[in-house]
Design a protein around this motif. Structure first.
Motif, PDB file in Angstrom:
ATOM      1  N   PRO A 109      -0.134  -3.551  -8.499  1.00  0.00           N
ATOM      2  CA  PRO A 109      -0.100  -4.860  -9.145  1.00  0.00           C
ATOM      3  C   PRO A 109      -1.195  -5.778  -8.591  1.00  0.00           C
ATOM      4  O   PRO A 109      -1.365  -5.887  -7.376  1.00  0.00           O
ATOM      5  CB  PRO A 109       1.297  -5.401  -8.787  1.00  0.00           C
ATOM      6  N   ILE A 110      -1.931  -6.410  -9.493  1.00  0.00           N
ATOM      7  CA  ILE A 110      -2.873  -7.464  -9.128  1.00  0.00           C
ATOM      8  C   ILE A 110      -2.278  -8.764  -9.647  1.00  0.00           C
ATOM      9  O   ILE A 110      -2.155  -8.957 -10.859  1.00  0.00           O
ATOM     10  CB  ILE A 110      -4.266  -7.225  -9.733  1.00  0.00           C
ATOM     11  N   VAL A 111      -1.879  -9.625  -8.736  1.00  0.00           N
ATOM     12  CA  VAL A 111      -1.163 -10.848  -9.089  1.00  0.00           C
ATOM     13  C   VAL A 111      -2.123 -12.028  -9.017  1.00  0.00           C
ATOM     14  O   VAL A 111      -2.803 -12.229  -8.013  1.00  0.00           O
ATOM     15  CB  VAL A 111       0.032 -11.071  -8.142  1.00  0.00           C
ATOM     16  N   ILE A 112      -2.151 -12.801 -10.100  1.00  0.00           N
ATOM     17  CA  ILE A 112      -3.004 -13.991 -10.148  1.00  0.00           C
ATOM     18  C   ILE A 112      -2.096 -15.210 -10.249  1.00  0.00           C
ATOM     19  O   ILE A 112      -1.317 -15.348 -11.191  1.00  0.00           O
ATOM     20  CB  ILE A 112      -3.963 -13.951 -11.351  1.00  0.00           C
ATOM     21  N   GLY A 113      -2.169 -16.084  -9.240  1.00  0.00           N
ATOM     22  CA  GLY A 113      -1.339 -17.299  -9.229  1.00  0.00           C
ATOM     23  C   GLY A 113      -2.204 -18.522  -9.412  1.00  0.00           C
ATOM     24  O   GLY A 113      -3.409 -18.423  -9.610  1.00  0.00           O
ATOM     25  N   GLY A 114      -1.521 -19.595  -9.354  1.00  0.00           N
ATOM     26  CA  GLY A 114      -0.304 -19.904  -8.662  1.00  0.00           C
ATOM     27  C   GLY A 114      -0.588 -20.119  -7.180  1.00  0.00           C
ATOM     28  O   GLY A 114      -1.639 -19.872  -6.649  1.00  0.00           O
ATOM     29  N   SER A 115       0.413 -20.717  -6.529  1.00  0.00           N
ATOM     30  CA  SER A 115       0.301 -21.047  -5.113  1.00  0.00           C
ATOM     31  C   SER A 115       0.478 -19.808  -4.244  1.00  0.00           C
ATOM     32  O   SER A 115       1.110 -18.832  -4.638  1.00  0.00           O
ATOM     33  CB  SER A 115       1.312 -22.130  -4.747  1.00  0.00           C
ATOM     34  N   GLN A 116      -0.074 -19.871  -3.022  1.00  0.00           N
ATOM     35  CA  GLN A 116      -0.160 -18.672  -2.194  1.00  0.00           C
ATOM     36  C   GLN A 116       1.168 -18.259  -1.580  1.00  0.00           C
ATOM     37  O   GLN A 116       1.291 -17.144  -1.067  1.00  0.00           O
ATOM     38  CB  GLN A 116      -1.205 -18.854  -1.084  1.00  0.00           C
ATOM     39  N   ASP A 117       2.179 -19.106  -1.655  1.00  0.00           N
ATOM     40  CA  ASP A 117       3.493 -18.691  -1.166  1.00  0.00           C
ATOM     41  C   ASP A 117       4.057 -17.527  -1.985  1.00  0.00           C
ATOM     42  O   ASP A 117       5.011 -16.874  -1.565  1.00  0.00           O
ATOM     43  CB  ASP A 117       4.469 -19.864  -1.189  1.00  0.00           C
ATOM     44  N   LEU A 118       3.444 -17.244  -3.139  1.00  0.00           N
ATOM     45  CA  LEU A 118       3.849 -16.065  -3.909  1.00  0.00           C
ATOM     46  C   LEU A 118       3.594 -14.782  -3.122  1.00  0.00           C
ATOM     47  O   LEU A 118       4.173 -13.740  -3.417  1.00  0.00           O
ATOM     48  CB  LEU A 118       3.094 -16.031  -5.245  1.00  0.00           C
ATOM     49  N   THR A 119       2.735 -14.877  -2.099  1.00  0.00           N
ATOM     50  CA  THR A 119       2.535 -13.744  -1.186  1.00  0.00           C
ATOM     51  C   THR A 119       3.857 -13.328  -0.564  1.00  0.00           C
ATOM     52  O   THR A 119       4.117 -12.139  -0.353  1.00  0.00           O
ATOM     53  CB  THR A 119       1.543 -14.124  -0.065  1.00  0.00           C
ATOM     54  N   TYR A 120       4.702 -14.307  -0.264  1.00  0.00           N
ATOM     55  CA  TYR A 120       6.004 -14.013   0.348  1.00  0.00           C
ATOM     56  C   TYR A 120       6.847 -13.146  -0.586  1.00  0.00           C
ATOM     57  O   TYR A 120       7.497 -12.190  -0.143  1.00  0.00           O
ATOM     58  CB  TYR A 120       6.737 -15.312   0.673  1.00  0.00           C
ATOM     59  N   ALA A 121       6.836 -13.466  -1.880  1.00  0.00           N
ATOM     60  CA  ALA A 121       7.597 -12.670  -2.845  1.00  0.00           C
ATOM     61  C   ALA A 121       7.045 -11.248  -2.933  1.00  0.00           C
ATOM     62  O   ALA A 121       7.807 -10.274  -3.029  1.00  0.00           O
ATOM     63  CB  ALA A 121       7.568 -13.342  -4.213  1.00  0.00           C
ATOM     64  N   MET A 122       5.712 -11.112  -2.890  1.00  0.00           N
ATOM     65  CA  MET A 122       5.118  -9.776  -2.914  1.00  0.00           C
ATOM     66  C   MET A 122       5.495  -8.991  -1.661  1.00  0.00           C
ATOM     67  O   MET A 122       5.790  -7.792  -1.728  1.00  0.00           O
ATOM     68  CB  MET A 122       3.600  -9.891  -3.041  1.00  0.00           C
ATOM     69  N   TYR A 123       5.505  -9.652  -0.518  1.00  0.00           N
ATOM     70  CA  TYR A 123       5.907  -9.008   0.730  1.00  0.00           C
ATOM     71  C   TYR A 123       7.353  -8.532   0.651  1.00  0.00           C
ATOM     72  O   TYR A 123       7.686  -7.420   1.081  1.00  0.00           O
ATOM     73  CB  TYR A 123       5.715  -9.998   1.879  1.00  0.00           C
ATOM     74  N   ARG A 124       8.224  -9.347   0.082  1.00  0.00           N
ATOM     75  CA  ARG A 124       9.636  -8.993  -0.035  1.00  0.00           C
ATOM     76  C   ARG A 124       9.843  -7.800  -0.979  1.00  0.00           C
ATOM     77  O   ARG A 124      10.866  -7.122  -0.928  1.00  0.00           O
ATOM     78  CB  ARG A 124      10.456 -10.191  -0.497  1.00  0.00           C
TER      79      ARG A 124
END
Length: 382
Positions: free
Chosen positions: A117-132
C-alpha cells in the motif's frame, strides 16, 4: 469488508485519465470507480488516498488529492510489469480513530495479500494507523521516517506531532526499531535527541544524508514501513509556500530516498503525508511516487528472502569477539550478523542479518564496531 468504506474516484477524473496518451501510466492502472473495484489478488501495488487532516489542522481543512493523481498518472512508466491499482479514498470518519481503524484494517489486508500500500494523506499521524496494521501480522516492525522532526511531542498536542510517542508506549509494542533520516536539530529539543539515543534508535541529521545519501540505503533495507513528511523538503523544491521551509532535502535527494525505499525487499508499506493541497507540491509528490515504484521493479529478492549460503562470508576478529559479514555477489550489498536476534522473540528471527555498508566492513577490519550493530545488540538487552 473494509474496502466498502473506500470512496470511488470521481467520473471527471476517470474521464481525464481516458484522455491521456495510451503510453501514460494512468492508462495502465486499474481504478476504483462507481461500478468496479480492483481485484487486489492480482495487484502488486495499491494507491490509497486518505482525506484526514485532523492530526495537524485545528479546523476542517479540505484535502485535495486529485492534483497529485493527475500529475502522477500523466507520467510515463518505466519498463514495469507489476499491476498497480488505485483504490480511491478513505473519507474522514466521525472521529479520527474511525479513520485510523479503516486505514489500519485496509493496510493489513493488503500486506497479507502481498500488495504494497502507498498511502497519500493527510496528516502524518496516519503513520500510527499503518504501524498498527502490523499487529495482525505477528512480527516486529522497523519504521523509517524521512522527517525534520522526531514527533515526540506531548500527547495533548496535535497527533501528527506525537504519533511516535504512541507507537513507543502503547500495547502491543511491536516497534523494534525507529530510524529518522533528515532531522534538523533546531526543530528537536535536546531531551528528544537524548531519548532517541537512550532507546538505541537511529537518527541521521539532514547534512549527513545530503552529503552522502548512500548511508540511507541500508536503513531502508531493514525497514517495514516508510513514512515521508513533506515538510522535510525545502520549499524552493517542493513548492510548499503555505508553510515556508528554508532548509530540507532538495527534489533530487528526496527522489533518491524514495527509490531506495522502493528497492528494499523488506519495505511493505509507504506513506506520504502533510500535503498542503497545492498544485505546485503535487508535481514533486508525483515524482516521489514514480521513483518508489521504479525502485520496486528493481528489487533483487535478497535477504530476508534469499539464503545466507548464497553470499560470500567474511569473518573479522575483534579483541573480544568476531563479526561476521555477508556480501551479495548479485548486488554487492553488505549485511552483518547480529547473533542475539535469533535467540529471543520469534517475531524478529528474520532480522538476524542487519544491512550495512562496505565502509562498515572496512571499519571493522580496523577494529571499529559498526554503530547500528552495537545498537541492535543493546536493544536485545533492554
Amino acid at each position: 469488508m473494509v474496502f466498502d468504506f473506500f470512496q470511488p474516484l470521481e467520473d471527471d477524473f476517470l474521464e481525464f485519465v481516458q484522455g491521456l496518451s495510451n503510453q501514460a501510466l494512468g492508462r495502465k492502472v486499474v481504478f476504483h470507480s462507481a461500478t468496479d473495484f480492483p481485484n487486489i489478488e492480482v495487484a502488486s501495488i495499491a494507491i490509497i488516498g486518505v482525506l484526514e487532516n485532523r492530526g495537524i489542522a485545528q479546523d476542517d481543512d479540505v484535502i485535495e488529492l486529485s492534483h497529485i493523481r493527475k500529475e502522477f498518472y500523466s507520467l510515463f512508466p518505466g519498463n514495469w510489469d507489476a499491476q498497480i491499482v488505485d483504490l480511491g479514498n478513505i473519507v474522514a470518519g466521525s472521529s479520527i480513530e474511525d479513520t485510523y481503524y479503516v486505514l489500519k484494517t485496509a493496510v493489513a489486508e493488503l500486506i497479507k495479500n502481498k500488495v504494497i500500500p502507498i498511502v497519500i494523506g493527510g496528516s502524518q499521524d496516519l503513520t500510527y494507523a499503518m504501524y498498527r496494521a502490523y499487529d495482525q501480522l505477528d512480527q516486529m516492525v522497523n519504521v523509517v521516517a524521512i522527517d525534520s522532526r522526531f514527533d515526540f511531542a506531548k500527547e495533548e498536542g496535535l497527533p501528527a506531532h506525537s504519533y511516535l510517542s504512541k507507537m513507543i508506549v502503547e500495547e502491543p509494542n511491536n516497534l523494534f526499531n525507529y530510524s529518522n533520516l533528515g532531522y534538523q536539530t533546531y526543530y528537536n529539543s535536546q531531551e528528544e535527541i537524548d531519548l532517541i539515543e537512550k532507546l538505541y534508535f537511529d537518527a541521521y541529521r539532514l547534512g549527513e544524508v545530503c552529503n552522502n545519501s548512500a548511508i540511507a540505503e541500508p536503513v531502508f533495507r531493514d525497514a517495514d514501513l516508510v513514512t515521508l513528511d513533506l515538510n522535510s523538503i525545502k520549499s524552493s523544491d517542493s513548492g510548499n509556500f503555505v508553510n515556508f521551509i528554508p532548509n530540507g532535502f532538495n527534489g533530487k535527494e528526496i527522489c533518491v530516498l524514495s527509490r531506495y525505499s522502493g528497492i528494499s525487499d523488506k519495505v511493505s508499506s509507504f506513506g506520504i503525508f502533510n500535503h498542503n493541497g497545492s498544485k505546485a507540491e503535487s508535481v514533486l509528490i508525483s515524482q516521489i511516487l514514480w521513483y518508489f515504484i521504479e525502485g520496486y521493479h528493481y528489487r533483487s529478492k535478497e535477504y530476508p528472502y534469499g539464503s545466507k549460503e548464497e553470499y560470500l562470508r567474511y569473518i573479522v576478529p575483534l579483541e573480544d569477539e568476531e563479526l561476521i559479514f555477508y556480501k551479495s555477489d548479485k548486488t554487492e550489498r553488505w549485511w552483518i550478523e547480529v547473533p542475539f536476534l535469533t535467540n529471543i522473540n520469534n517475531k524478529i528471527k528474520r532480522s538476524a542479518l542487519l544491512p550495512c555498508t562496505y565502509d562498515d566492513y572496512i571499519g571493522a577490519t580496523n577494529q571499529e564496531i559498526p554503530e547500528r550493530w552495537w545498537k541492535a545488540q543493546k536493544k536485545n538487552l533492554l
